[in-house]
Design a protein around this motif. Structure first.
Motif, PDB file in Angstrom:
ATOM      1  N   SER A   1       0.823  -1.201   0.000  1.00  0.00           N
ATOM      2  CA  SER A   1       0.000   0.000   0.000  1.00  0.00           C
ATOM      3  C   SER A   1       0.863   1.260   0.000  1.00  0.00           C
ATOM      4  CB  SER A   1      -0.897  -0.002   1.242  1.00  0.00           C
ATOM      5  OG  SER A   1      -1.475   1.271   1.441  1.00  0.00           O
TER       6      SER A   1
ATOM      7  N   THR B   1      -7.687   8.776   6.690  1.00  0.00           N
ATOM      8  CA  THR B   1      -7.333   8.100   5.434  1.00  0.00           C
ATOM      9  C   THR B   1      -6.587   6.801   5.709  1.00  0.00           C
ATOM     10  OG1 THR B   1      -7.191  10.230   4.314  1.00  0.00           O
ATOM     11  CG2 THR B   1      -6.104   8.376   3.252  1.00  0.00           C
ATOM     12  N   HIS B   2      -5.675   6.825   6.657  1.00  0.00           N
ATOM     13  CA  HIS B   2      -4.921   5.619   7.000  1.00  0.00           C
ATOM     14  C   HIS B   2      -5.832   4.551   7.589  1.00  0.00           C
ATOM     15  CE1 HIS B   2      -1.845   8.817   6.968  1.00  0.00           C
ATOM     16  NE2 HIS B   2      -1.147   7.882   6.344  1.00  0.00           N
TER      17      HIS B   2
ATOM     18  N   ILE C   1      -0.127   4.107   0.820  1.00  0.00           N
ATOM     19  CA  ILE C   1      -0.511   4.919   1.979  1.00  0.00           C
ATOM     20  C   ILE C   1       0.002   4.313   3.283  1.00  0.00           C
ATOM     21  CG2 ILE C   1      -2.507   5.692   3.340  1.00  0.00           C
ATOM     22  CD1 ILE C   1      -3.976   5.991   0.638  1.00  0.00           C
TER      23      ILE C   1
ATOM     24  N   GLU D   1      -9.096   4.262   7.161  1.00  0.00           N
ATOM     25  CA  GLU D   1      -9.992   3.779   6.104  1.00  0.00           C
ATOM     26  C   GLU D   1      -9.290   2.755   5.223  1.00  0.00           C
ATOM     27  OE1 GLU D   1     -11.180   7.392   4.165  1.00  0.00           O
ATOM     28  OE2 GLU D   1     -12.285   8.071   5.934  1.00  0.00           O
ATOM     29  N   ASN D   2      -8.053   3.034   4.862  1.00  0.00           N
ATOM     30  CA  ASN D   2      -7.283   2.105   4.026  1.00  0.00           C
ATOM     31  C   ASN D   2      -6.976   0.809   4.765  1.00  0.00           C
ATOM     32  OD1 ASN D   2      -6.088   3.170   1.217  1.00  0.00           O
ATOM     33  ND2 ASN D   2      -6.621   4.870   2.556  1.00  0.00           N
ATOM     34  N   TRP D   3      -6.577   0.937   6.015  1.00  0.00           N
ATOM     35  CA  TRP D   3      -6.282  -0.242   6.833  1.00  0.00           C
ATOM     36  C   TRP D   3      -7.511  -1.135   6.917  1.00  0.00           C
ATOM     37  CZ3 TRP D   3      -8.326  -2.237  11.336  1.00  0.00           C
ATOM     38  CH2 TRP D   3      -7.563  -3.189  12.002  1.00  0.00           C
TER      39      TRP D   3
END
Length: 132
Positions: A32, A84-85, A34, A87-89
């Motif tokens: 990823s 954002t982190h 991010i 949500e991505n996780w």
């Protein structure tokens, strides 16, 4: 043309399944754009010790065993992470569970991950003066 039959997936049943979930998930984290810099550059995660810790953590959450000891939130306080982190996780975690498993424990794992992400994000925002 015959439709492709999908093999039914099993539920998360044991420590071997936890290991598959955690290893597959963190492979995605490492790819990823991010999340990888947070884990590898900023936090400098030592994967040889982190992965077994995560096996114990998830084994404890889903099966009440595993011997995890610690305060996972504390380790996130100094990280430069935001919504954002999280949500991505969470998206990667749920995607991994859905790819590998289905059943009650799989749903519980996704629900627990959602609660963890929400709790950590809310606490960090509060600590940083961004009350949600």
């Amino acid at each position: 043309m015959k439709p492709i039959q999908q093999t039914p997936k099993n539920d998360i049943q044991n420590e071997k399944d936890i290991k598959l979930l955690v290893d597959t998930f963190y492979d995605k984290v490492n790819q990823s754009l991010i999340l990888s810099p947070i884990f590898n550059d900023f936090a400098g995660v030592h994967w040889e010790t982190h992965l077994p810790t995560m096996y114990r953590f998830w084994n404890g959450i889903l099966f009440g065993e595993g011997g995890y000891k610690g305060n996972p939130f504390e380790k996130h306080i100094s990280l430069p992470i935001d919504a954002t982190h999280f949500e991505n996780w969470l998206a990667l975690f749920k995607e991994t569970v859905d790819e590998l498993f289905e059943g009650n424990k799989a749903e519980e794992a996704k629900q627990r991950a959602s609660i963890i992400a929400y709790t950590f994000q809310s606490k960090l925002e509060y600590m940083n003066g961004k009350k949600s």
